[in-house]
Design a protein around this motif. Structure first.
Motif, mmCIF file in Angstrom:
data_model
loop_
_atom_site.group_PDB
_atom_site.id
_atom_site.type_symbol
_atom_site.label_atom_id
_atom_site.label_comp_id
_atom_site.label_asym_id
_atom_site.label_seq_id
_atom_site.Cartn_x
_atom_site.Cartn_y
_atom_site.Cartn_z
ATOM 1 N N TYR A 34 0.846 -1.197 0.000
ATOM 2 C CA TYR A 34 0.000 0.000 0.000
ATOM 3 C C TYR A 34 0.874 1.237 0.000
ATOM 4 O O TYR A 34 1.627 1.490 0.939
ATOM 5 C CB TYR A 34 -0.927 -0.004 1.217
ATOM 6 C CG TYR A 34 -1.776 1.245 1.324
ATOM 7 C CD1 TYR A 34 -2.513 1.704 0.228
ATOM 8 C CD2 TYR A 34 -1.856 1.961 2.515
ATOM 9 C CE1 TYR A 34 -3.294 2.848 0.323
ATOM 10 C CE2 TYR A 34 -2.640 3.097 2.616
ATOM 11 C CZ TYR A 34 -3.353 3.538 1.510
ATOM 12 O OH TYR A 34 -4.122 4.680 1.595
ATOM 13 N N ASP A 35 0.776 2.014 -1.071
ATOM 14 C CA ASP A 35 1.488 3.280 -1.195
ATOM 15 C C ASP A 35 0.610 4.353 -0.560
ATOM 16 O O ASP A 35 -0.350 4.832 -1.171
ATOM 17 C CB ASP A 35 1.748 3.591 -2.667
ATOM 18 C CG ASP A 35 2.607 4.831 -2.869
ATOM 19 O OD1 ASP A 35 2.635 5.697 -1.970
ATOM 20 O OD2 ASP A 35 3.231 4.956 -3.939
ATOM 21 N N THR A 36 0.923 4.726 0.664
ATOM 22 C CA THR A 36 0.059 5.659 1.390
ATOM 23 C C THR A 36 0.048 7.039 0.742
ATOM 24 O O THR A 36 -0.989 7.710 0.718
ATOM 25 C CB THR A 36 0.523 5.782 2.852
ATOM 26 O OG1 THR A 36 1.914 6.136 2.881
ATOM 27 C CG2 THR A 36 0.340 4.463 3.584
ATOM 28 N N ALA A 37 1.189 7.471 0.208
ATOM 29 C CA ALA A 37 1.252 8.802 -0.404
ATOM 30 C C ALA A 37 0.365 8.883 -1.633
ATOM 31 O O ALA A 37 -0.335 9.877 -1.850
ATOM 32 C CB ALA A 37 2.700 9.143 -0.761
ATOM 33 N N ALA A 38 0.373 7.835 -2.454
ATOM 34 C CA ALA A 38 -0.434 7.819 -3.674
ATOM 35 C C ALA A 38 -1.827 7.262 -3.424
ATOM 36 O O ALA A 38 -2.680 7.311 -4.317
ATOM 37 C CB ALA A 38 0.268 6.989 -4.744
ATOM 38 N N ASP A 39 -2.056 6.724 -2.213
ATOM 39 C CA ASP A 39 -3.322 6.069 -1.884
ATOM 40 C C ASP A 39 -3.633 4.985 -2.917
ATOM 41 O O ASP A 39 -4.718 4.920 -3.467
ATOM 42 C CB ASP A 39 -4.482 7.075 -1.818
ATOM 43 C CG ASP A 39 -5.734 6.458 -1.201
ATOM 44 O OD1 ASP A 39 -5.609 5.486 -0.437
ATOM 45 O OD2 ASP A 39 -6.845 6.953 -1.521
ATOM 46 N N GLU A 40 -2.642 4.137 -3.146
ATOM 47 C CA GLU A 40 -2.760 3.091 -4.160
ATOM 48 C C GLU A 40 -2.354 1.753 -3.554
ATOM 49 O O GLU A 40 -1.280 1.631 -2.959
ATOM 50 C CB GLU A 40 -1.873 3.423 -5.358
ATOM 51 C CG GLU A 40 -1.946 2.430 -6.496
ATOM 52 C CD GLU A 40 -1.104 2.856 -7.681
ATOM 53 O OE1 GLU A 40 -1.628 3.522 -8.586
ATOM 54 O OE2 GLU A 40 0.116 2.537 -7.673
ATOM 55 N N LEU A 41 -3.208 0.758 -3.713
ATOM 56 C CA LEU A 41 -2.929 -0.592 -3.215
ATOM 57 C C LEU A 41 -2.573 -1.482 -4.401
ATOM 58 O O LEU A 41 -3.331 -1.563 -5.372
ATOM 59 C CB LEU A 41 -4.147 -1.156 -2.487
ATOM 60 C CG LEU A 41 -4.021 -2.594 -1.965
ATOM 61 C CD1 LEU A 41 -2.942 -2.679 -0.889
ATOM 62 C CD2 LEU A 41 -5.366 -3.082 -1.414
ATOM 63 N N GLN A 42 -1.424 -2.129 -4.319
ATOM 64 C CA GLN A 42 -1.011 -3.063 -5.360
ATOM 65 C C GLN A 42 -0.994 -4.473 -4.788
ATOM 66 O O GLN A 42 -0.570 -4.686 -3.648
ATOM 67 C CB GLN A 42 0.372 -2.708 -5.902
ATOM 68 C CG GLN A 42 0.398 -1.429 -6.735
ATOM 69 C CD GLN A 42 1.754 -1.217 -7.401
ATOM 70 O OE1 GLN A 42 2.793 -1.348 -6.775
ATOM 71 N NE2 GLN A 42 1.725 -0.889 -8.680
ATOM 72 N N VAL A 43 -1.455 -5.416 -5.589
ATOM 73 C CA VAL A 43 -1.501 -6.815 -5.181
ATOM 74 C C VAL A 43 -0.827 -7.649 -6.261
ATOM 75 O O VAL A 43 -1.201 -7.578 -7.436
ATOM 76 C CB VAL A 43 -2.954 -7.300 -4.973
ATOM 77 C CG1 VAL A 43 -2.958 -8.749 -4.521
ATOM 78 C CG2 VAL A 43 -3.681 -6.420 -3.974
ATOM 79 N N LEU A 44 0.159 -8.422 -5.865
ATOM 80 C CA LEU A 44 0.896 -9.271 -6.790
ATOM 81 C C LEU A 44 0.448 -10.714 -6.571
ATOM 82 O O LEU A 44 0.565 -11.246 -5.464
ATOM 83 C CB LEU A 44 2.398 -9.130 -6.526
ATOM 84 C CG LEU A 44 3.365 -9.792 -7.497
ATOM 85 C CD1 LEU A 44 3.228 -9.198 -8.895
ATOM 86 C CD2 LEU A 44 4.796 -9.638 -6.985
ATOM 87 N N ILE A 45 -0.077 -11.326 -7.628
ATOM 88 C CA ILE A 45 -0.577 -12.699 -7.528
ATOM 89 C C ILE A 45 0.289 -13.621 -8.371
ATOM 90 O O ILE A 45 0.480 -13.391 -9.567
ATOM 91 C CB ILE A 45 -2.037 -12.807 -8.001
ATOM 92 C CG1 ILE A 45 -2.936 -11.881 -7.178
ATOM 93 C CG2 ILE A 45 -2.526 -14.242 -7.892
ATOM 94 C CD1 ILE A 45 -4.400 -11.912 -7.605
ATOM 95 N N HIS A 46 0.792 -14.676 -7.756
ATOM 96 C CA HIS A 46 1.521 -15.719 -8.470
ATOM 97 C C HIS A 46 0.627 -16.957 -8.562
ATOM 98 O O HIS A 46 0.211 -17.503 -7.534
ATOM 99 C CB HIS A 46 2.825 -16.070 -7.751
ATOM 100 C CG HIS A 46 3.916 -15.072 -7.978
ATOM 101 N ND1 HIS A 46 3.970 -13.856 -7.335
ATOM 102 C CD2 HIS A 46 5.000 -15.117 -8.802
ATOM 103 C CE1 HIS A 46 5.043 -13.191 -7.738
ATOM 104 N NE2 HIS A 46 5.680 -13.930 -8.625
#
Length: 395
Positions: A34-46
């Motif tokens: 979670y990039d708090t500054a950009a308010d962006e959540l990234q999820v990496l799925i393998h």
């Protein structure tokens, strides 16, 4: 609480958008940042060990893989839990769509998906990685909580049986706009109101059922699936980045650590067959191991996009697998560089984590690579009880 009501509400989107299929996985790894500054959540799925189930009652895996990749669909565990992004977008444009389904579809459609690449694990199994991006994550979570509130209120007021008091508190919380899900740094917190007495009874029942399952799995006449099931349960409880807080009038489940990204590792099955390997490679196109090795072997490299996600906060074994593949390539200079990088990586890992302990030096190249393959195997979900959630050394 009326059985399955809350779970049904939370998983409604899956039920609306899931379809049957022939594609199966041996396991899945899910990491998030979670990039708090950009308010962006990234999820990496393998998606580990992609293969065909062997049946065709729901279609053919060789057809479904290209469609999945092209549409940017998302799968949690197996194919029946597949989020079809095109269908979600279609529901948003359908004036006659059920408002309830349309609201969930809007949430799903706001997720951006990106194919990262395919890879071959040391045992030969082929998998693929995908990056999900949720912009305006705070608003996404707010919408999710509102949808859960609505589903619970629509579930009715009667029933609940021995959990009636808890169900009443859940409904009251929903009516007051409860925060069911919350982002806390790199952790995801799920908070559920309970009645203390009923919750204690629920825990007692869970422990009793667990003890019975353990006893059956250890019996001389236990079936293989029973033994394997309890082994996976132990693995999940011992390695999942999950904690639990009992606050009396509510319970809180915390997935991950607030201070650092985590990886959730899930073992699904042992069975694997190679019929979809060519289809996966042709559909995904990008050789992830090759791309990762290129970056790892380049001095002062600055990766971006999905590669940066894998290297900066993805599962640490991704780097080892890529370097082992490079060390086995036909390019002698690349082999030497990969072995040197593996040695440095192992030393750093042992200083900062050390579990499972990595090999640092050996005079024999083949022995070193065999040791690295064994190290990779210990990071698998079905062998993970020997260590806790593993983080890569900071680069």
């Amino acid at each position: 609480m009326r059985k399955m009501q809350l779970a049904t509400a939370v998983l409604l989107a899956v039920g609306l958008l899931a379809v049957g299929g022939c594609v199966e996985l041996t396991g899945q790894r899910i990491a998030w940042f979670y990039d708090t500054a950009a308010d962006e959540l990234q999820v990496l799925i393998h998606y580990d060990g992609i293969h065909d189930s062997g049946g065709d009652q729901h279609g053919k895996g060789a057809d479904q893989i290209p469609e999945f990749v092209a549409a940017g669909d998302v799968m949690v565990l197996d194919w029946p839990f597949r989020f079809q992004m095109a269908d979600a977008r279609a529901k948003l444009e359908d004036e006659n769509a059920d408002p309830r389904e349309k609201a969930w579809a809007g949430l799903v459609a706001s997720i951006k998906t990106q194919t990262v690449g395919y890879y071959r694990e040391p045992d030969g199994r082929v998998g693929a990685a995908q990056l999900l991006t949720i912009p305006k994550a705070t608003d996404f979570v707010r919408r999710l909580n509102a949808l859960i509130d609505r589903e619970i209120q629509n579930a009715g007021t009667t029933g609940g049986g021995s959990r009636a008091r808890t169900w009443q508190r859940v409904r009251e919380a929903a009516q007051n706009g409860h925060e069911w899900v919350r982002l806390d740094g790199q952790a995801i917190r799920v908070t559920i109101p309970v009645h203390a007495g009923e919750w204690a009874a629920t825990k007692a029942e869970f422990l009793e059922d667990t003890a019975q399952h353990v006893a059956k799995s250890l019996a001389d006449d236990a079936k293989p699936e029973q033994r394997r099931g309890i082994a996976f349960a132990i693995q999940a409880l011992s390695t999942a980045p999950l904690s639990y807080v009992d606050e009396g009038e509510q319970v809180q489940f915390v997935l991950g650590s607030p201070k650092k990204p985590s990886t959730l590792r899930i073992s699904i099955r042992d069975e694997y067959e190679p019929s979809l390997e060519t289809v996966v490679a042709e559909s995904v196109k990008t050789d992830l191991d090759g791309r990762l090795a290129d970056v790892l072997l380049e001095e002062n490299a600055k990766p971006s996009g999905p590669l940066a996600a894998v290297l900066n906060w993805g599962p640490p074994e991704e780097q080892v697998r890529a370097l082992v593949a490079a060390a086995e390539s036909g390019d002698s200079a690349r082999q030497a560089a990969a072995m040197k990088r593996l040695e440095a990586w192992g030393a750093k890992w042992n200083r900062e984590r050390g579990v499972p302990e990595a090999i640092e030096t050996t005079a024999n190249r083949d022995e070193a690579l065999a040791a690295w393959r064994a190290w990779y195997e210990t990071m698998r979900p079905d062998t993970a009880p020997r260590h806790n959630e593993a983080e890569k050394p900071d680069e």
